[in-house]
Structures are given as C-alpha cells and as structure tokens.
Design an enzyme around this catalytic site. Sequence first.
Site, PDB file in Angstrom:
ATOM      1  N   CYS A   7       0.873  -1.184   0.017  1.00 54.60           N
ATOM      2  CA  CYS A   7       0.116  -0.054  -0.148  1.00 54.60           C
ATOM      3  C   CYS A   7       1.004   1.107  -0.080  1.00 54.60           C
ATOM      4  O   CYS A   7       1.732   1.350   0.812  1.00 54.60           O
ATOM      5  CB  CYS A   7      -0.840   0.127   1.193  1.00 54.60           C
ATOM      6  SG  CYS A   7      -2.033   1.555   1.398  1.00 54.60           S
ATOM      7  N   GLU A  65     -11.162   0.799  -3.305  1.00 59.10           N
ATOM      8  CA  GLU A  65     -10.168   0.011  -3.233  1.00 59.10           C
ATOM      9  C   GLU A  65     -10.552  -1.283  -2.518  1.00 59.10           C
ATOM     10  O   GLU A  65     -11.443  -1.446  -1.727  1.00 59.10           O
ATOM     11  CB  GLU A  65      -9.131   0.318  -1.827  1.00 59.10           C
ATOM     12  CG  GLU A  65      -8.272   1.768  -2.260  1.00 59.10           C
ATOM     13  CD  GLU A  65      -7.208   1.898  -1.249  1.00 59.10           C
ATOM     14  OE1 GLU A  65      -6.469   0.911  -1.058  1.00 59.10           O
ATOM     15  OE2 GLU A  65      -7.238   3.020  -0.977  1.00 59.10           O
ATOM     16  N   CYS A 105      -5.075   6.775  -2.820  1.00 62.86           N
ATOM     17  CA  CYS A 105      -4.461   5.444  -3.152  1.00 62.86           C
ATOM     18  C   CYS A 105      -3.041   5.855  -3.674  1.00 62.86           C
ATOM     19  O   CYS A 105      -2.859   6.466  -4.897  1.00 62.86           O
ATOM     20  CB  CYS A 105      -5.149   4.635  -4.091  1.00 62.86           C
ATOM     21  SG  CYS A 105      -4.394   3.271  -4.426  1.00 62.86           S
ATOM     22  N   GLY A 106      -1.795   5.575  -3.000  1.00 62.14           N
ATOM     23  CA  GLY A 106      -0.755   5.773  -3.642  1.00 62.14           C
ATOM     24  C   GLY A 106      -0.182   5.077  -4.667  1.00 62.14           C
ATOM     25  O   GLY A 106       0.166   5.538  -5.705  1.00 62.14           O
TER      26      GLY A 106
END
Length: 275
Positions: free
Chosen positions: A77, A202, A212-213
Amino acid sequence: MRNGLILYKMSGSGNDFVFADGRLLPVSAWSPEEIRRLCARGTGIGADGFVVLEKGRAKDAVHFHYFNSDGIRAALCGNAALCATRLASWLGLAPAEGMRLETDSGTLRTRCLPGEGERAEIDVPVPSGMGSPEIALAAGEQSLHFTTVGVPHLVVLVKNLESVPVRQRGRELREHPVVQPEGANANFLACDGPNWSMRTYERGVEDETLACGTGAVASAAVLAATGVVGLPWSVRTRSGSILTVSGTLDQNGGGILEPKLAGEGRLVFRAVLGV
C-alpha cells in the site's frame, strides 16, 4: 484486544492506518478478527488498513506487514508505506534520510523528505502488465486500462469525476471476471486544464477511500505510456492532498522507469488500547 498496548494512527493523504510496533508484539500475534475490530469505524479505532513494523534483516531495514481493513494481507500500500517511513524514523527503527522497507512485493528504498508537511518518498515497483482489458465502458468513461504496481489497478479516464458512482462502478470493476481471482483497485481520473484529480475504490476496504498511493503511480504510468503527461506528475486526491509521481519515461511505451511516489505520512495520534 491488547490492553495496555500502544498503537499509532497515521494518515497518508486521507488514507488512514493503525500501526503496531512489532518489537512489542509480533505480527503473528494479530488475527484477522482483531484487525477487523481495530479498523472498524464507529466501534474500533477506524482505518483503511493495519500495519505491523518489525526490524528488518539489515541495520537500515524495516519489515512492513500490511493488512487491509478486512484482515487480509496485501502485498503493498503506497500511502501506508509513506506513513511507515515517517513512523519508523520516529520510533528509531531506521534512519530518516534513507531506509529499506521490506514488503511482500519486494524491498523498497524510502526516505523522509525535509521541510514541512510530514512528507516522505518511496521507490515503488515498476508498473507491469499494462494493457487495455476487454471491459465495456460505462457512460462518461473515456478509456480503461490495467497495470500492476505491487497490487493490481484499473485506471479509468472519465469526463466528470464528480458524476462517477464510485461505490457502484468501483465494485463492478473490482469484481469483473477479467481481473479475477485477485480483483483490482479502480482509480477514476479526470483533468481540469493542467490539474488532475483522482477517486479510488479499494479492494479489501470495499469502498471509496480518500487516496491511493499505488493508484497514483498506476495512473501516472498509464498517462505517460499514452503520451498524455510528462513527469513529474501530481494528482489531487479526494482528501485534497497532493500525491506526486516522478521517474524516467520509458521510451518503449511501458510508462515509467524508476518510479517514485511522494506524499504525506502524518501521525494523527497514539493511544493505549483498553485504557
């Protein structure tokens, strides 16, 4: 619950996480049921995911164990990794100027960025498996792409971000037969002049999250591969925070080489369980 144990709440551009220090209680001691209870909003601390940090194999390494809020382990993540970098430095697990984060998708180089804003930067896996899956476009969608950045992502370019029914359409895409058995995060992108914005559904959270990286990296790779943007590229998340992706453009149309993600890793609070 573990009465008396100190836990940490972190925010990465609105993605929030509960962190535990693995020197006090190892990752093997946490069950999926406990993780779900801690991450439950309203009855627990509330978070998109749960992380245990343990000493890594080398002096400057930290082992990063990540679980979605459903208690299921995930390979990576991006925003949790940014938060982990800041917290690992603060806890004395690794040096702020550079560390190695051992994840299920490989070992990543990470670092705390100087200055205000509690930002960090991570070297993320090179996007792979890029393509255009055979998924019918919904109204307002312009194109749809797939790539993996540690975890699988669908990237959907849309005309109007605010009109996207993210929960409904995101779940449809996450569960589409083309991306099974793993499923995929669904990232919706829109451009307003020079500015890009993103909303994400997600998997594991099974809802829209505020950022959201790895989704930002996946989006940058798709846009770069199709010649839409150059690097560095920044995107506004649903929380209003900015994530920045840098690297080298792949001249063979593969998107990005040596990708880096920069963003917030902010400590919200620390708390003692059961007290």
